[in-house]
Structure formats: C-alpha cells, structure tokens
Write a protein that holds these residues in place. Sequence first.
Motif, PDB file in Angstrom:
ATOM      1  N   LEU A  51       0.868  -1.195   0.000  1.00 22.23           N
ATOM      2  CA  LEU A  51       0.000   0.000   0.000  1.00 22.23           C
ATOM      3  C   LEU A  51       0.903   1.244   0.000  1.00 22.23           C
ATOM      4  N   ASP A  52       1.661   1.411  -1.089  1.00 19.85           N
ATOM      5  CA  ASP A  52       2.604   2.528  -1.175  1.00 19.85           C
ATOM      6  C   ASP A  52       1.895   3.758  -1.732  1.00 19.85           C
ATOM      7  N   VAL A  53       0.989   4.298  -0.925  1.00 20.83           N
ATOM      8  CA  VAL A  53       0.217   5.498  -1.279  1.00 20.83           C
ATOM      9  C   VAL A  53       0.293   6.449  -0.082  1.00 20.83           C
ATOM     10  N   ILE A 104       9.079  -7.523  -8.010  1.00 18.07           N
ATOM     11  CA  ILE A 104       8.296  -8.324  -8.962  1.00 18.07           C
ATOM     12  C   ILE A 104       7.825  -7.428 -10.106  1.00 18.07           C
ATOM     13  N   ARG A 105       8.087  -7.868 -11.302  1.00 17.51           N
ATOM     14  CA  ARG A 105       7.611  -7.142 -12.468  1.00 17.51           C
ATOM     15  C   ARG A 105       7.024  -8.126 -13.468  1.00 17.51           C
ATOM     16  N   PRO A 106       5.686  -8.134 -13.576  1.00 11.86           N
ATOM     17  CA  PRO A 106       5.081  -8.936 -14.640  1.00 11.86           C
ATOM     18  C   PRO A 106       5.592  -8.399 -15.980  1.00 11.86           C
ATOM     19  N   PHE A 160      -1.604  -6.973   3.227  1.00 10.02           N
ATOM     20  CA  PHE A 160      -1.262  -5.635   2.752  1.00 10.02           C
ATOM     21  C   PHE A 160       0.023  -5.225   3.436  1.00 10.02           C
ATOM     22  N   LYS A 161       0.931  -4.642   2.646  1.00  9.47           N
ATOM     23  CA  LYS A 161       2.193  -4.197   3.223  1.00  9.47           C
ATOM     24  C   LYS A 161       2.105  -2.703   3.488  1.00  9.47           C
ATOM     25  N   VAL A 162       2.344  -2.331   4.735  1.00  5.98           N
ATOM     26  CA  VAL A 162       2.355  -0.914   5.119  1.00  5.98           C
ATOM     27  C   VAL A 162       3.811  -0.534   5.334  1.00  5.98           C
ATOM     28  N   GLY A 216       4.211  -3.682  -5.599  1.00  3.63           N
ATOM     29  CA  GLY A 216       3.795  -2.300  -5.391  1.00  3.63           C
ATOM     30  C   GLY A 216       3.335  -1.667  -6.687  1.00  3.63           C
ATOM     31  N   ARG A 217       4.246  -0.950  -7.340  1.00  6.17           N
ATOM     32  CA  ARG A 217       3.851  -0.128  -8.491  1.00  6.17           C
ATOM     33  C   ARG A 217       3.114  -0.828  -9.629  1.00  6.17           C
ATOM     34  N   PRO A 218       3.439  -2.091  -9.969  1.00  7.33           N
ATOM     35  CA  PRO A 218       2.634  -2.704 -11.037  1.00  7.33           C
ATOM     36  C   PRO A 218       1.134  -2.721 -10.690  1.00  7.33           C
TER      37      PRO A 218
HETATM   38  O1  C5P Z   1       6.740  -0.760  -6.394  1.00  2.30           O
HETATM   39  P1  C5P Z   1       7.477  -2.035  -6.155  1.00  2.30           P
HETATM   40  O2  C5P Z   1       6.758  -3.266  -6.638  1.00  2.30           O
HETATM   41  O3  C5P Z   1       8.919  -1.966  -6.642  1.00  2.30           O
HETATM   42  O4  C5P Z   1       7.487  -2.140  -4.577  1.00  2.30           O
HETATM   43  C1  C5P Z   1       8.242  -3.035  -3.866  1.00  2.30           C
HETATM   44  C2  C5P Z   1       7.936  -2.837  -2.431  1.00  2.30           C
HETATM   45  O5  C5P Z   1       8.747  -3.759  -1.716  1.00  2.30           O
HETATM   46  C3  C5P Z   1       8.263  -1.451  -1.894  1.00  2.30           C
HETATM   47  O6  C5P Z   1       7.294  -1.160  -0.897  1.00  2.30           O
HETATM   48  C4  C5P Z   1       9.630  -1.605  -1.269  1.00  2.30           C
HETATM   49  O7  C5P Z   1       9.814  -0.789  -0.135  1.00  2.30           O
HETATM   50  C5  C5P Z   1       9.603  -3.064  -0.829  1.00  2.30           C
HETATM   51  N1  C5P Z   1      10.892  -3.726  -0.704  1.00  2.30           N
HETATM   52  C6  C5P Z   1      11.835  -3.842  -1.719  1.00  2.30           C
HETATM   53  N2  C5P Z   1      13.016  -4.478  -1.514  1.00  2.30           N
HETATM   54  C7  C5P Z   1      13.263  -5.026  -0.328  1.00  2.30           C
HETATM   55  C8  C5P Z   1      12.315  -4.934   0.697  1.00  2.30           C
HETATM   56  C9  C5P Z   1      11.116  -4.276   0.483  1.00  2.30           C
HETATM   57  O8  C5P Z   1      11.594  -3.383  -2.807  1.00  2.30           O
HETATM   58  N3  C5P Z   1      14.389  -5.722  -0.154  1.00  2.30           N
END
Ligand code: C5P
Length: 233
Positions: free
Chosen positions: A13-15, A176-178, A35-37, A206-208
Amino acid sequence: MRADGVSRLMVALDVPTREQALDLAAQTGDCASHFKVGGRLFTAEGPDLVRELKNAGSGVFLDLKFHDIPNTVAEAAQAATGLGVDFFDVHASGGEEMMKAAVEASSEEASRLGIPAPRILAITVLTSMSSTVDEVLALAERARNAGVDGVVSSAWEAKAVREALGADFLIVTPGIRPSWAAKNDQRRVATPEVAIANGADFIVVGRPITKADSPGSAARMILDEMAPAEVPQ
Ligand code: C5P
C-alpha cells in the motif's frame, strides 16, 4: 482476502493517505494475502491505519525495516507486536544480536498479550541494489541463527536461499515485475511465476498494482500468473 487462503500476493500500500490506502485495499482485497504498510504510509497515517486494516480482517506486513541498536529494535519489535501485525521486518545487516533482541521482545510481548507472535523477516539486500548470492546467503544464515522466521530477498537469490535454508524458512520476494509492467528503480526483478518457481512463499508487489489504471485487474492478472501452469497431458 481470498477465502481459500491460497493467495501469496502481498500488495504494497505505497500510497500517501489513509483514504487511498483503504481504496486500494478495497480494490485488491480479494486477491491479496496481506497488505504491506511501509515507511511512507506509516509515517503519514500511523498505527491507527494498521489497526483499521487489522480490524477489517486483513493480514498486515509492517515493513519498517528496523535497524538500530539491539535495545531500540527490541522496543520497536514489542510495539509492532502490540499492533497485532502478521509480519514485520528488521535488517539482517544489523547483526545477530539485534535480530535476536527483536525475536525475544516480540515473543515475550505476544505471550503477555495472549496473541500469536508475528512472523519476523530479515531484509537481506535491498532489491534496488546489486549483490552476490553469497552475501545474501550469509545474511540469511545469520537471520536463521537469530531465530528469525524468514527473509526478504529477490527472486534471483530465492532458489539458493531455499536450497541452503530448507523448506520451513520463509522467503518473501519484492522486485516483482510482470512482463507487462515497468521496471522502475528495481534491479533484480522477476516475474511472479519465476519468483514462485524459485521458492518464494510470498511476492510483494507495489507499483505494477498501485500505478495501474485498474489496481484490481492488475492484482487479478498477477494472481493468475502465479497459479501453477496446467501441465498438458
Ligand atoms: O513498487 P514495487 O513493486 O517496486 O514495490 C516493492 C515494495 O517492496 C516497496 O514497498 C519496497 O519498499 C519493498 N521492498 C523492496 N526491496 C526489499 C524490501 C522491500 O523493494 N528488499
């Protein structure tokens, strides 16, 4: 939340606001296991939002990546446990003594409150940085010796961590990037299928999802991609 409990998708939940977080949670809730805060949302909205998510029945990973002297991390771990989160994390590079202090403080607080202890994850190397498998394995071993439940590591190292540390050690994989999503600042990226095939128990996305036109559909597509492919007979 999926009623069958099989989802291994943690939605970050990166908002910036409570309203946006709850909206995202509502849109992705049937696909998410947790959900990750993280730092931004927690700094803006504080523990009340975590309580709100927990009270609504959601699983929560409090991703504040504690890294400090052992006593301070123990106190933070106690506070995270008191919030009732399911997971929280510490930096493995903070050392074995620091991680042990977190494990002990969390388990004491959980027994005092009569609640299940949260699972503690150790950050190995941030997925935005490059690293070697040996570095990640050394940190993961230190985390296990300290009594931590698992690690956060990229899909690139997940296989080696799984082989070295066995089936019971949790692996949570961000970056993770689909194939249909942008890479952003993440370096060691992998698709959902590859992360799961390499041994991840959960993936963090997150962003995807957060930047998608429809976060709900993005989460659904990711969940479908994680499902084991049917083997043609
Ligand atoms: O937007 P994205 O998918 O890159 O988000 C990844 C999420 O995982 C972010 O919230 C980031 O803080 C977290 N994270 C990371 N790498 C780590 C631990 C947590 O990208 N080693």
